[in-house]
Design a protein around this motif. Sequence first.
Motif, mmCIF file in Angstrom:
data_model
loop_
_atom_site.group_PDB
_atom_site.id
_atom_site.type_symbol
_atom_site.label_atom_id
_atom_site.label_comp_id
_atom_site.label_asym_id
_atom_site.label_seq_id
_atom_site.Cartn_x
_atom_site.Cartn_y
_atom_site.Cartn_z
ATOM 1 N N ALA A 29 2.080 17.960 10.246
ATOM 2 C CA ALA A 29 2.700 16.747 10.070
ATOM 3 C C ALA A 29 2.440 15.722 8.873
ATOM 4 C CB ALA A 29 2.687 15.935 11.209
ATOM 5 N N TYR A 30 3.062 14.962 8.315
ATOM 6 C CA TYR A 30 2.750 14.025 7.303
ATOM 7 C C TYR A 30 3.355 12.478 7.499
ATOM 8 C CZ TYR A 30 7.596 15.372 5.533
ATOM 9 O OH TYR A 30 8.686 15.665 5.158
ATOM 10 N N TYR A 31 2.693 11.666 6.893
ATOM 11 C CA TYR A 31 3.175 10.215 6.971
ATOM 12 C C TYR A 31 4.335 10.054 5.972
ATOM 13 C CZ TYR A 31 -0.696 9.503 9.874
ATOM 14 O OH TYR A 31 -1.762 9.324 11.035
ATOM 15 N N LYS A 32 5.347 9.485 6.175
ATOM 16 C CA LYS A 32 6.301 8.899 5.491
ATOM 17 C C LYS A 32 6.888 7.470 5.524
ATOM 18 C CE LYS A 32 10.859 10.707 3.892
ATOM 19 N NZ LYS A 32 12.100 11.359 4.250
ATOM 20 N N ASP A 33 7.159 7.144 4.569
ATOM 21 C CA ASP A 33 7.669 5.612 4.481
ATOM 22 C C ASP A 33 9.120 5.374 5.172
ATOM 23 O OD1 ASP A 33 7.543 2.696 4.294
ATOM 24 O OD2 ASP A 33 8.151 2.835 1.896
ATOM 25 N N LEU A 34 9.075 5.333 6.514
ATOM 26 C CA LEU A 34 10.362 5.434 7.157
ATOM 27 C C LEU A 34 10.963 3.871 7.550
ATOM 28 C CD1 LEU A 34 9.419 8.041 9.924
ATOM 29 C CD2 LEU A 34 10.862 8.250 7.938
ATOM 30 N N ASN A 35 9.764 3.111 7.427
ATOM 31 C CA ASN A 35 10.253 1.779 7.764
ATOM 32 C C ASN A 35 10.180 0.677 6.533
ATOM 33 O OD1 ASN A 35 10.312 2.297 10.350
ATOM 34 N ND2 ASN A 35 8.075 1.851 10.661
ATOM 35 N N ASN A 36 10.461 1.249 5.453
ATOM 36 C CA ASN A 36 10.347 0.754 4.069
ATOM 37 C C ASN A 36 9.204 -0.403 3.994
ATOM 38 O OD1 ASN A 36 12.554 1.863 3.020
ATOM 39 N ND2 ASN A 36 13.937 0.387 4.223
ATOM 40 N N GLU A 37 7.974 0.054 4.084
ATOM 41 C CA GLU A 37 6.782 -0.793 4.308
ATOM 42 C C GLU A 37 6.245 -0.929 2.728
ATOM 43 O OE1 GLU A 37 3.633 0.363 7.208
ATOM 44 O OE2 GLU A 37 5.292 1.299 8.310
ATOM 45 N N LEU A 38 6.658 0.150 1.836
ATOM 46 C CA LEU A 38 5.939 0.092 0.637
ATOM 47 C C LEU A 38 6.795 -1.044 -0.438
ATOM 48 C CD1 LEU A 38 4.876 3.878 0.218
ATOM 49 C CD2 LEU A 38 3.320 1.733 0.675
ATOM 50 N N ASN A 39 8.082 -0.865 0.052
ATOM 51 C CA ASN A 39 8.793 -1.914 -0.932
ATOM 52 C C ASN A 39 8.131 -3.453 -1.387
ATOM 53 O OD1 ASN A 39 10.800 -0.272 -0.888
ATOM 54 N ND2 ASN A 39 12.155 -0.982 0.780
ATOM 55 N N LYS A 40 7.405 -3.678 -0.476
ATOM 56 C CA LYS A 40 6.708 -5.266 -0.962
ATOM 57 C C LYS A 40 5.747 -4.726 -1.858
ATOM 58 C CE LYS A 40 3.981 -4.504 3.099
ATOM 59 N NZ LYS A 40 3.577 -4.992 4.529
ATOM 60 N N TYR A 41 5.332 -3.678 -2.398
ATOM 61 C CA TYR A 41 4.548 -3.429 -3.331
ATOM 62 C C TYR A 41 5.180 -2.866 -4.606
ATOM 63 C CZ TYR A 41 0.854 -3.340 0.489
ATOM 64 O OH TYR A 41 0.413 -3.841 1.585
ATOM 65 N N VAL A 42 6.584 -2.880 -4.619
ATOM 66 C CA VAL A 42 7.330 -2.390 -5.869
ATOM 67 C C VAL A 42 7.638 -3.712 -6.722
ATOM 68 C CG1 VAL A 42 9.485 -1.260 -6.627
ATOM 69 C CG2 VAL A 42 8.328 -0.392 -4.485
ATOM 70 N N GLY A 43 7.171 -3.541 -8.121
ATOM 71 C CA GLY A 43 7.648 -4.528 -9.027
ATOM 72 C C GLY A 43 6.529 -4.604 -9.857
ATOM 73 N N VAL A 44 6.817 -5.682 -10.643
ATOM 74 C CA VAL A 44 5.359 -6.071 -11.878
ATOM 75 C C VAL A 44 4.559 -6.916 -11.226
ATOM 76 C CG1 VAL A 44 5.387 -7.080 -13.900
ATOM 77 C CG2 VAL A 44 7.307 -5.966 -13.449
ATOM 78 N N TRP A 45 3.500 -6.534 -11.370
ATOM 79 C CA TRP A 45 2.438 -7.537 -10.801
ATOM 80 C C TRP A 45 1.551 -8.087 -11.880
ATOM 81 C CZ3 TRP A 45 0.586 -7.836 -5.460
ATOM 82 C CH2 TRP A 45 1.351 -7.120 -4.435
ATOM 83 N N ASN A 46 1.177 -9.316 -11.747
ATOM 84 C CA ASN A 46 0.126 -10.312 -12.773
ATOM 85 C C ASN A 46 -0.967 -10.428 -12.360
ATOM 86 O OD1 ASN A 46 2.342 -9.548 -14.968
ATOM 87 N ND2 ASN A 46 3.244 -11.487 -13.997
#
Length: 51
Positions: A29-46
């Motif tokens: 089995a493998y883990y997948k971002d089914l609950n959109n948990e990684l969306n908060k890390y997408v973008g430009v970080w300064n």
Amino acid sequence: MSSITVVLSQFCLSQEYPLDYKEDVPNGAYYKDLNNELNKYVGVWNTIFLN
């Protein structure tokens, strides 16, 4: 017809688990971002490093 049903049922039994799954995960089995948990890390970080 029954052999087609068996093949299709094996494809439908996915072994994907959400990233925050706390129970034991079976082998293969493998883990997948089914609950959109990684969306908060997408973008430009300064950042500013103070030395």
